[in-house]
Design a protein around this motif. Structure first.
Motif, mmCIF file in Angstrom:
data_model
loop_
_atom_site.group_PDB
_atom_site.id
_atom_site.type_symbol
_atom_site.label_atom_id
_atom_site.label_comp_id
_atom_site.label_asym_id
_atom_site.label_seq_id
_atom_site.Cartn_x
_atom_site.Cartn_y
_atom_site.Cartn_z
ATOM 1 N N VAL A 122 13.421 -2.934 2.094
ATOM 2 C CA VAL A 122 13.719 -4.861 1.088
ATOM 3 C C VAL A 122 12.216 -4.390 0.650
ATOM 4 O O VAL A 122 11.755 -4.760 1.387
ATOM 5 N N VAL A 123 11.712 -4.595 -0.575
ATOM 6 C CA VAL A 123 10.917 -4.812 -0.924
ATOM 7 C C VAL A 123 11.268 -6.677 -1.958
ATOM 8 O O VAL A 123 12.026 -6.804 -2.823
ATOM 9 N N VAL A 124 10.043 -7.614 -1.240
ATOM 10 C CA VAL A 124 10.334 -9.018 -1.205
ATOM 11 C C VAL A 124 9.120 -8.864 -2.140
ATOM 12 O O VAL A 124 7.729 -8.776 -2.278
ATOM 13 N N GLY A 125 9.127 -10.085 -3.249
ATOM 14 C CA GLY A 125 8.426 -10.180 -3.948
ATOM 15 C C GLY A 125 7.272 -11.896 -4.919
ATOM 16 O O GLY A 125 9.198 -11.920 -4.364
ATOM 17 N N THR A 126 7.036 -11.885 -5.814
ATOM 18 C CA THR A 126 7.291 -12.655 -6.054
ATOM 19 C C THR A 126 6.752 -13.424 -7.444
ATOM 20 O O THR A 126 5.608 -12.341 -8.525
ATOM 21 N N ALA A 127 8.197 -14.101 -8.271
ATOM 22 C CA ALA A 127 7.785 -13.886 -9.845
ATOM 23 C C ALA A 127 6.328 -14.795 -10.497
ATOM 24 O O ALA A 127 6.049 -15.822 -9.189
ATOM 25 N N VAL A 144 11.933 -12.816 -5.103
ATOM 26 C CA VAL A 144 12.440 -11.744 -5.504
ATOM 27 C C VAL A 144 12.907 -10.401 -4.783
ATOM 28 O O VAL A 144 11.457 -10.193 -4.647
ATOM 29 N N VAL A 145 14.008 -10.063 -4.327
ATOM 30 C CA VAL A 145 13.982 -9.018 -3.675
ATOM 31 C C VAL A 145 14.648 -7.559 -4.233
ATOM 32 O O VAL A 145 15.897 -8.081 -5.213
ATOM 33 N N LEU A 146 14.539 -6.320 -3.377
ATOM 34 C CA LEU A 146 14.750 -4.889 -4.314
ATOM 35 C C LEU A 146 15.289 -4.857 -3.196
ATOM 36 O O LEU A 146 14.650 -4.226 -2.108
ATOM 37 N N SER A 147 17.307 -4.786 -2.953
ATOM 38 C CA SER A 147 17.532 -3.328 -1.811
ATOM 39 C C SER A 147 17.529 -2.184 -2.061
ATOM 40 O O SER A 147 18.830 -1.720 -2.614
ATOM 41 N N ILE A 148 16.584 -1.658 -1.336
ATOM 42 C CA ILE A 148 16.673 -0.026 -2.173
ATOM 43 C C ILE A 148 17.653 1.116 -0.230
ATOM 44 O O ILE A 148 17.347 1.252 0.286
ATOM 45 N N GLY A 149 18.386 1.562 -1.289
ATOM 46 C CA GLY A 149 19.723 2.721 -0.227
ATOM 47 C C GLY A 149 18.700 3.876 -0.756
ATOM 48 O O GLY A 149 19.104 4.059 -2.061
ATOM 49 N N VAL A 180 22.307 -12.270 -6.168
ATOM 50 C CA VAL A 180 22.620 -10.824 -7.865
ATOM 51 C C VAL A 180 22.360 -11.324 -8.958
ATOM 52 O O VAL A 180 22.127 -10.861 -9.822
ATOM 53 N N ASP A 181 23.546 -12.078 -9.334
ATOM 54 C CA ASP A 181 24.141 -12.605 -10.747
ATOM 55 C C ASP A 181 22.984 -12.991 -11.726
ATOM 56 O O ASP A 181 22.967 -13.024 -12.462
ATOM 57 N N SER A 182 21.685 -13.855 -10.649
ATOM 58 C CA SER A 182 21.216 -14.219 -11.395
ATOM 59 C C SER A 182 19.691 -13.498 -11.556
ATOM 60 O O SER A 182 18.153 -13.674 -12.471
ATOM 61 N N GLY A 183 19.941 -12.082 -10.791
ATOM 62 C CA GLY A 183 18.926 -11.785 -10.921
ATOM 63 C C GLY A 183 17.606 -11.753 -9.801
ATOM 64 O O GLY A 183 16.563 -10.418 -9.954
ATOM 65 N N ARG A 184 17.666 -12.145 -9.032
ATOM 66 C CA ARG A 184 16.984 -12.676 -8.016
ATOM 67 C C ARG A 184 16.620 -12.004 -6.914
ATOM 68 O O ARG A 184 16.443 -11.301 -6.156
#
Length: 691
Positions: free
Chosen positions: A88-93, A99-104, A136-140
């Protein structure tokens, strides 16, 4: 035919070399990793984790997270945050929102409803899409599947995801599906399989299942991991990024730093670590290839000056090595070489290459061995030819002999005292005199399938066999065969236990067996009669095969324990916690038990009689291979590729060779006299002289 020194391949075979580079990862790199399906391998996941850490360390955007988003922390196996629990990668916009990215992470998922791993993978994605619907719908909150480029099901999934995202609504997606020629047949079938998986996870009316599938597809992105075989683009880009945070601003230092990051992933992932910039910088402090002062400062008007490298004073007592020659190989994952009669033999992918040990001139290159190290003895390389018949290739000329009157399978052969012992699934064990190429005997082992290369010791050949009709992998047999007669001396069935490691010594044959309760035990058999002498439960999984030294049997475990037993009586002589984690067997030499520990990275020397620590010395990396003696020094290679040397008399670190060797192909550097031959992870074969 002439040979090019820069490639390590025949000059007349450019087409074959191009084809070789497109064939994918070298043999032995595939396999299931801790969080991969479809045959991933721990190396791939660690490299991908290192790529993400390179983005965090340099503050550069992560693919899939957003070009304007700065990564701030990475959670490995973060199930407490996301059901997609690999990374899981967390970033700042720019608006200061997270903003969170869950990677499988999967290597080659099949993505079919009949595969449990595929159902679980899609189920985890679906759970996040439902639980975090607003984000998820908002892109965050974003979802990504990381695969290798050659994964066809994932490429089909990409086409569906791109269409679902571009449609913008369920109705528009259905309209696009109805258009003639909008999707290929295989891609439509993939959509049907995805809907079947979603239906298995949440039985609902078909319309709702299809709508839920569209919602998941519209939020899912595909990330390609180009980190295998000839295509290591992601690693190259990472090294380019990392140059800015090395004191030398060099490719070599950045390459070493990337290797350290991959090593850190191996420590972070099992514990589900949360890594931010400050923790990563602290964990990298002290490395020669990392400079904190070289990091860009947001508050600085001008780029920070690189840190000054303070070079230690030269110790006159240190032994110095000189690079005698080096030649270019094909890949950076070649096996460690063998040296025999002035010829260096190295296996690189499906090629076996021979070089002159003095000059480095290439003598020949052949496609033999099937990616396995050939047996080198008597001035020849022995490997399997057509129809599995053994052949001998002359070390000097590469000329192939006529087929020998025995069959062998590459990887299932060894040599001892001038005799080649070869195994084949159909013909069992065979023996051949190396000098005369005469077959001594064949068909030993009662036609059981040979599972590993045989080990010859004291006139007896020991082999691990298995019945072809066995219903369980644990139904194996350890057998002893007369080296000159081929007659079976004894057999010992393992019953319900599978043999994980085994080795023969002067006193006993020692084996590590996997028990039905998912534990391991060590078993000692009388080498002459095969009688069971003793067996003991192990405190953890064995790191490697037992090591025989005099009247003792030594063993290391992955949980950092070092143990020694009396070989005949089975009495535990000592059991000590030598490190937190050990990944290799010990070296019993120089009046000590030398252990190269994985964590913490250091050399630990124990008293062979009591197990008490005599001394230890820290090192910069985690060790994954057994130490070895070269000259009067103890050597060991860490995961970053550096070779370390210690003087057992002064107990001081004497040297660190910047060879950046690779242990992916297995084995250790070849040593002859005062020369060492090593395959490096940057694709070079090097010869070093110790002065």
């Amino acid at each position: 035919m002439s040979y090019r020194r820069d490639t390590g391949l025949p000059a007349a075979l450019p087409a074959q070399r191009a084809a070789l580079q497109q064939e994918g990862p070298p043999p032995g790199q595939a396999g299931a990793g801790p969080y991969s399906t479809g045959g991933g391998g721990t190396v791939l996941e660690h490299r991908y984790g290192a790529v993400l850490l390179s983005h965090l360390l340099t503050g550069t955007p992560v693919p899939g997270l957003g070009d304007a988003v700065t990564p701030v922390r990475i959670r490995f196996q973060g199930r407490s945050v996301s059901r997609v629990d690999d990374i899981v990668v967390v970033g700042t916009a720019p608006n200061k929102k997270e903003v969170v990215l869950s990677i499988g992470v999967r290597r080659k998922p099949k993505l079919v409803p009949s595969e449990a791993d595929s159902v679980k993978l899609i189920g985890d994605f679906l759970h996040v899409a439902r639980a975090r619907r607003a984000l998820v719908d908002s892109g965050r909150w974003k979802l990504a599947l990381a695969v290798v480029p050659s994964c066809i099901p994932a490429q089909q999934l990409r086409a569906l995801a791109e269409m679902a995202s571009a449609a913008g609504s369920w109705a528009e997606f259905q309209d696009r599906l109805r258009r003639p020629g909008s999707l290929q047949t295989a891609v439509r079938n993939r959509l049907t399989q995805m809907e079947e998986i979603v239906a298995l996870l949440a039985p609902e009316p078909s319309a709702q299942t299809a709508r839920e599938t569209w919602r998941l597809l519209s939020a899912l992105r595909l990330v390609e991991m180009r980190l295998e075989g000839a295509d290591c683009t992601d690693r190259t880009y990472s090294v380019e990024r990392l140059r800015a945070v090395t004191p030398q601003r060099s490719n070599e230092a950045a390459h070493a730093l990337f290797a350290h990051l991959a090593e850190q992933v191996g420590a972070y992932a099992p514990g589900g670590a949360v890594v931010d910039l400050s923790r990563l910088q602290a964990d990298l402090q002290g490395l020669d290839c990392f400079a904190l002062a070289a990091l860009p400062s947001p508050a600085a008007a001008v780029p920070a000056r690189p840190a000054t490298v303070r070079r230690p004073r030269t110790d006159r007592r240190r032994a110095h090595a000189r690079l005698r020659w080096e030649v270019r190989l094909v890949t950076g994952a070649a096996h460690q070489p063998q040296v025999h009669d002035g010829t260096v033999v190295v296996v690189d992918d499906c090629w076996t290459l021979a070089f002159d040990a003095d000059s480095g001139d290439q003598r020949w290159g052949k496609k033999i061995g099937g990616g396995h190290r050939p047996v080198v003895a008597g001035g020849a390389c022995f490997a399997s030819g057509l129809l599995g018949h053994a052949r001998a290739w002359d070390l000097s000329t590469g000329q192939c002999s006529a087929p020998l009157a025995l069959r062998m399978q590459d990887g299932l052969a060894s040599v001892s005292d001038g005799v080649l012992f070869a195994g084949h699934p159909d013909t069992g064990l065979s023996a051949c005199d190396v000098a005369s190429k005469t077959v001594l005997w064949s068909g030993a082992g009662d036609r059981l399938q040979v599972m590993a290369a045989p080990q010859a010791h004291g006139g007896i050949v020991f082999a691990l066999l298995q019945d072809r009709a066995a219903s369980a992998p644990g139904q194996q047999v350890l057998a002893a065969v007369g080296a000159m007669s081929g007659h079976t001396v004894w057999r010992w069935p393992s019953g319900s236990c599978a043999i994980a490691h085994w080795s023969a010594g002067d006193q006993v044959l020692a084996a590590v067996a996997d028990t039905p309760d998912r534990k391991q035990e060590i078993v000692a058999l009388d080498r002459a009669g095969g009688a069971l002498l003793w067996r003991h439960k192990l405190p953890g999984a064995a790191a490697a095969a037992p090591v025989h030294a005099g009247t003792a049997v030594h063993l290391t475990t992955r949980c950092g324990r070092a143990l020694a037993w009396d070989a005949r009586e089975g009495r535990l002589q000592w059991d000590v916690q030598a490190a937190q984690r050990i990944a290799a067997a010990p070296l019993v030499a120089g009046n000590g038990v030398n252990i190269a520990a994985f964590a913490p990275g250091r050399l630990v020397v124990l008293d062979p009689h009591s197990g008490g620590e005599l001394w230890h010395r820290p090192a910069g990396g985690a060790f994954t291979t057994t130490p070895f003696m070269w000259g009067d020094r103890i050597w060991a290679g860490d995961r970053t590729g550096a070779l370390h040397a210690w003087d057992p008399l002064t107990r001081r670190s004497t040297q660190q060779l910047p060879v950046r060797w690779s242990d992916e192909g297995g084995g250790q550097p070849a040593v002859e006299d005062r020369r060492m031959f090593v395959s490096t992870c940057s694709g070079w074969l090097q010869a070093w002289e110790l002065h």
